[in-house]
Design a protein around this motif. Structure first.
Motif, PDB file in Angstrom:
ATOM      1  N   ARG A 300      -2.787  -2.800  -4.415  1.00 21.51           N
ATOM      2  CA  ARG A 300      -2.051  -4.041  -4.189  1.00 21.51           C
ATOM      3  C   ARG A 300      -0.599  -3.773  -3.789  1.00 21.51           C
ATOM      4  NH1 ARG A 300       1.062  -5.566  -8.903  1.00 21.51           N
ATOM      5  NH2 ARG A 300       1.109  -7.727  -8.198  1.00 21.51           N
ATOM      6  N   GLN A 301      -0.071  -2.648  -4.215  1.00 20.34           N
ATOM      7  CA  GLN A 301       1.305  -2.306  -3.866  1.00 20.34           C
ATOM      8  C   GLN A 301       1.463  -2.205  -2.348  1.00 20.34           C
ATOM      9  OE1 GLN A 301       2.050   0.496  -7.819  1.00 20.34           O
ATOM     10  NE2 GLN A 301       1.088   1.381  -6.037  1.00 20.34           N
ATOM     11  N   SER A 302       0.544  -1.473  -1.724  1.00 20.98           N
ATOM     12  CA  SER A 302       0.584  -1.300  -0.273  1.00 20.98           C
ATOM     13  C   SER A 302       0.190  -2.572   0.458  1.00 20.98           C
ATOM     14  CB  SER A 302      -0.337  -0.145   0.136  1.00 20.98           C
ATOM     15  OG  SER A 302       0.086   1.064  -0.446  1.00 20.98           O
ATOM     16  N   ILE A 303      -0.731  -3.333  -0.123  1.00 11.93           N
ATOM     17  CA  ILE A 303      -1.135  -4.599   0.496  1.00 11.93           C
ATOM     18  C   ILE A 303       0.049  -5.547   0.577  1.00 11.93           C
ATOM     19  CG2 ILE A 303      -2.507  -6.684   0.107  1.00 11.93           C
ATOM     20  CD1 ILE A 303      -4.712  -4.806  -1.036  1.00 11.93           C
ATOM     21  N   HIS A 304       0.777  -5.695  -0.511  1.00 12.64           N
ATOM     22  CA  HIS A 304       1.923  -6.614  -0.523  1.00 12.64           C
ATOM     23  C   HIS A 304       3.020  -6.139   0.429  1.00 12.64           C
ATOM     24  CE1 HIS A 304       1.041  -9.673  -3.582  1.00 12.64           C
ATOM     25  NE2 HIS A 304       0.325  -8.734  -4.192  1.00 12.64           N
ATOM     26  N   LEU A 305       3.274  -4.828   0.464  1.00 16.04           N
ATOM     27  CA  LEU A 305       4.285  -4.309   1.384  1.00 16.04           C
ATOM     28  C   LEU A 305       3.876  -4.565   2.826  1.00 16.04           C
ATOM     29  CD1 LEU A 305       6.856  -2.592   1.955  1.00 16.04           C
ATOM     30  CD2 LEU A 305       5.343  -0.592   2.000  1.00 16.04           C
ATOM     31  N   ALA A 306       2.627  -4.252   3.163  1.00 19.61           N
ATOM     32  CA  ALA A 306       2.159  -4.398   4.542  1.00 19.61           C
ATOM     33  C   ALA A 306       2.150  -5.851   4.976  1.00 19.61           C
ATOM     34  CB  ALA A 306       0.771  -3.790   4.690  1.00 19.61           C
ATOM     35  N   ALA A 307       1.608  -6.727   4.124  1.00 17.27           N
ATOM     36  CA  ALA A 307       1.535  -8.147   4.473  1.00 17.27           C
ATOM     37  C   ALA A 307       2.935  -8.752   4.557  1.00 17.27           C
ATOM     38  CB  ALA A 307       0.691  -8.891   3.443  1.00 17.27           C
ATOM     39  N   GLY A 308       3.765  -8.412   3.613  1.00 22.90           N
ATOM     40  CA  GLY A 308       5.095  -9.008   3.573  1.00 22.90           C
ATOM     41  C   GLY A 308       5.969  -8.641   4.747  1.00 22.90           C
ATOM     42  N   THR A 309       5.971  -7.364   5.108  1.00 24.74           N
ATOM     43  CA  THR A 309       6.828  -6.917   6.210  1.00 24.74           C
ATOM     44  C   THR A 309       6.230  -7.227   7.575  1.00 24.74           C
ATOM     45  OG1 THR A 309       5.818  -4.707   6.237  1.00 24.74           O
ATOM     46  CG2 THR A 309       7.766  -5.023   4.828  1.00 24.74           C
ATOM     47  N   GLY A 310       4.890  -7.251   7.659  1.00 25.11           N
ATOM     48  CA  GLY A 310       4.247  -7.452   8.955  1.00 25.11           C
ATOM     49  C   GLY A 310       4.537  -6.335   9.939  1.00 25.11           C
ATOM     50  N   ALA A 311       4.867  -5.155   9.423  1.00 27.88           N
ATOM     51  CA  ALA A 311       5.356  -4.069  10.270  1.00 27.88           C
ATOM     52  C   ALA A 311       4.266  -3.136  10.777  1.00 27.88           C
ATOM     53  CB  ALA A 311       6.393  -3.239   9.497  1.00 27.88           C
ATOM     54  N   PHE A 312       3.024  -3.329  10.313  1.00 24.83           N
ATOM     55  CA  PHE A 312       1.987  -2.327  10.551  1.00 24.83           C
ATOM     56  C   PHE A 312       0.965  -2.786  11.579  1.00 24.83           C
ATOM     57  CE2 PHE A 312       3.876  -1.573   6.479  1.00 24.83           C
ATOM     58  CZ  PHE A 312       3.986  -0.194   6.405  1.00 24.83           C
ATOM     59  N   THR A 313       0.518  -1.814  12.381  1.00 27.26           N
ATOM     60  CA  THR A 313      -0.525  -2.060  13.373  1.00 27.26           C
ATOM     61  C   THR A 313      -1.898  -1.662  12.843  1.00 27.26           C
ATOM     62  OG1 THR A 313       1.070  -1.631  15.145  1.00 27.26           O
ATOM     63  CG2 THR A 313      -1.267  -1.538  15.738  1.00 27.26           C
ATOM     64  N   TYR A 314      -1.936  -0.633  12.006  1.00 28.69           N
ATOM     65  CA  TYR A 314      -3.199  -0.085  11.503  1.00 28.69           C
ATOM     66  C   TYR A 314      -3.184  -0.104   9.974  1.00 28.69           C
ATOM     67  CZ  TYR A 314      -2.795   1.781  16.237  1.00 28.69           C
ATOM     68  OH  TYR A 314      -2.597   1.914  17.590  1.00 28.69           O
ATOM     69  N   TYR A 315      -4.336  -0.457   9.389  1.00 29.59           N
ATOM     70  CA  TYR A 315      -4.449  -0.597   7.935  1.00 29.59           C
ATOM     71  C   TYR A 315      -5.588   0.274   7.416  1.00 29.59           C
ATOM     72  CZ  TYR A 315      -1.702  -4.707   9.142  1.00 29.59           C
ATOM     73  OH  TYR A 315      -0.756  -5.541   9.656  1.00 29.59           O
ATOM     74  N   ASP A 316      -5.244   1.196   6.526  1.00 29.65           N
ATOM     75  CA  ASP A 316      -6.222   2.080   5.904  1.00 29.65           C
ATOM     76  C   ASP A 316      -6.075   1.918   4.390  1.00 29.65           C
ATOM     77  OD1 ASP A 316      -8.087   4.142   5.474  1.00 29.65           O
ATOM     78  OD2 ASP A 316      -6.499   5.660   5.443  1.00 29.65           O
ATOM     79  N   LEU A 317      -6.563   0.790   3.886  1.00 28.95           N
ATOM     80  CA  LEU A 317      -6.351   0.398   2.489  1.00 28.95           C
ATOM     81  C   LEU A 317      -7.698   0.184   1.808  1.00 28.95           C
ATOM     82  CD1 LEU A 317      -3.370  -2.076   3.063  1.00 28.95           C
ATOM     83  CD2 LEU A 317      -3.257   0.315   2.318  1.00 28.95           C
ATOM     84  N   ASP A 318      -8.429   1.279   1.652  1.00 22.68           N
ATOM     85  CA  ASP A 318      -9.807   1.179   1.175  1.00 22.68           C
ATOM     86  C   ASP A 318     -10.122   2.041  -0.034  1.00 22.68           C
ATOM     87  OD1 ASP A 318      -9.558   3.598   2.530  1.00 22.68           O
ATOM     88  OD2 ASP A 318     -11.593   3.539   3.325  1.00 22.68           O
ATOM     89  N   SER A 319      -9.139   2.688  -0.635  1.00 21.09           N
ATOM     90  CA  SER A 319      -9.432   3.629  -1.725  1.00 21.09           C
ATOM     91  C   SER A 319     -10.134   2.951  -2.892  1.00 21.09           C
ATOM     92  CB  SER A 319      -8.142   4.298  -2.214  1.00 21.09           C
ATOM     93  OG  SER A 319      -7.206   3.332  -2.671  1.00 21.09           O
ATOM     94  N   HIS A 320      -9.738   1.714  -3.199  1.00 21.88           N
ATOM     95  CA  HIS A 320     -10.330   1.001  -4.332  1.00 21.88           C
ATOM     96  C   HIS A 320     -11.811   0.709  -4.122  1.00 21.88           C
ATOM     97  CE1 HIS A 320      -9.209  -1.960  -1.350  1.00 21.88           C
ATOM     98  NE2 HIS A 320      -9.867  -2.917  -1.980  1.00 21.88           N
ATOM     99  N   LEU A 321     -12.249   0.713  -2.865  1.00 20.10           N
ATOM    100  CA  LEU A 321     -13.656   0.448  -2.568  1.00 20.10           C
ATOM    101  C   LEU A 321     -14.544   1.657  -2.881  1.00 20.10           C
ATOM    102  CD1 LEU A 321     -13.216  -1.406   0.850  1.00 20.10           C
ATOM    103  CD2 LEU A 321     -13.401  -2.406  -1.442  1.00 20.10           C
ATOM    104  N   SER A 322     -13.910   2.805  -3.114  1.00 20.60           N
ATOM    105  CA  SER A 322     -14.664   4.037  -3.393  1.00 20.60           C
ATOM    106  C   SER A 322     -14.691   4.396  -4.869  1.00 20.60           C
ATOM    107  CB  SER A 322     -14.040   5.209  -2.619  1.00 20.60           C
ATOM    108  OG  SER A 322     -14.083   4.983  -1.225  1.00 20.60           O
TER     109      SER A 322
END
Length: 342
Positions: A300-322
């Motif tokens: 969630r730390q990276s999710i909130h940073l990525a969503a909030g800033t809107g700065a990212f083109t690519y998202y690799d946020l899947d560790s919790h799914l494993s």
């Protein structure tokens, strides 16, 4: 708004399946949870997740930083988070703990003011689409996992490579046949020599594989090799392990060695991640947001940073799914590849 106490707790997770990259195989994950408690009882949470083969950190090392963090933070005001972040630069040798503590501070601040962290970071988005990762496997297993992920609705798939050029070419090319509408991130985790990396990526191009990013093809300190690959690759080349700090980001950009930088909070901490965003945007370099072995609490730390800033083109946020978690602890919804914040 003063910090009353800090507590650390080690937690253990098992991977659903062994996860192999060029640097080794992982079957379990130990993380450290961080709780920042304010005088009024408000709690902010963060999680540190480190891989020794990448950052040189161990859970034992991270846990031992508790007394140092208490000395720095207890009695301080979370409203002065920028000053606290400057004080936490002393944790630069343990960036995963730095990330967890910094986010826990922001989490407590946001709860106190009844806003979401992604709103604190700018509120640019409330919905992200992540990829899902296939580790290094034999051809049959790779194709089975790609097919499974594709049927789950993921149209962006990361495939780990870096052990054998010819085998890796076949694994990715055949994956394209299994998932014809997908695009791929291929991640070598430093596994190739510069010449091998160019041979590999040009072979994918000749087979018309839809590659979004070729990630960390060579040894992290071989910036000349990274630059060689970048200038001989038909696809964008990303630095991951080559960039931990804002100074690393400045260096690879100055050397014209990358098209993309993969920011991971566990490598950089929150404060350096924010600085890298600014540096990359100034240089017109695209950004990926990645993860280590975070649980739903940590991702969630990276999710909130990525969503909030809107700065990212690519998202690799899947560790919790494993990871086999007893309880989902994220403040987001996961609908296939889509991550949705309330």
């Amino acid at each position: 708004m003063k910090i009353k106490s800090i507590s650390f707790k080690r937690v253990f997770y098992q991977y659903f399946e062994p996860f192999t990259i060029s640097l080794g195989t992982h079957e379990e994950q130990e993380n450290v949870e961080v709780c920042v408690r304010l005088e009024d009882g408000t709690e902010g949470w963060g999680e540190a997740s480190a891989l020794f083969v990448i950052s040189g950190e161990t859970p034992q090392m991270l846990e031992k930083m508790e007394s140092t963090v208490k000395d720095i933070l207890v009695g301080k005001d979370v409203e002065k988070y920028h000053i606290l972040f400057n004080s936490l630069q002393n944790l630069r040798a343990t960036p995963a703990i730095k990330a967890a503590v910094e986010f826990a501070i922001i989490d407590a601040f946001c709860k106190r003011y009844r806003i979401k962290p992604y709103q604190f970071f700018g509120g640019a988005k409330d919905r992200l689409e992540t990829d899902k990762t296939v580790g290094i496997e034999d051809l049959k297993t790779t194709l089975a996992k790609v097919e499974r992920i594709y049927k789950e609705g993921f149209k962006k798939i990361k495939i780990k490579v870096g052990r054998d050029v010819k085998t890796d070419i076949e694994r990715v090319v055949r994956s394209k046949e299994i998932a014809p509408d997908a695009s791929f991130v291929v991640d070598a985790n430093q596994g190739f020599s510069p010449k091998e990396a160019v041979e590999f990526i040009q072979a994918l191009y000749h087979e018309s594989v839809n590659v979004d990013v070729f990630e960390q093809p060579v040894f992290r300190y071989d910036i000349d090799g990274l630059k060689f690959v970048r200038w001989n690759s038909p696809y964008p080349v990303a630095a991951d392990e080559s960039v931990f700090t804002k100074y690393d980001a400045l260096n690879v950009i100055k050397e014209e060695a990358v098209d993309v930088i993969n920011i991971k909070l566990m490598k950089s901490g929150l404060s350096d991640a924010l600085a890298i965003i600014q540096i990359a945007q100034a240089a017109n370099i695209k950004l990926m947001i990645g993860c280590m072995g975070e649980s739903s609490l940590g991702i969630r730390q990276s999710i909130h940073l990525a969503a909030g800033t809107g700065a990212f083109t690519y998202y690799d946020l899947d560790s919790h799914l494993s990871l086999n978690e007893e309880k989902f602890r994220g403040d987001f919804k996961q609908e296939g590849p889509f991550i949705i914040l309330d």
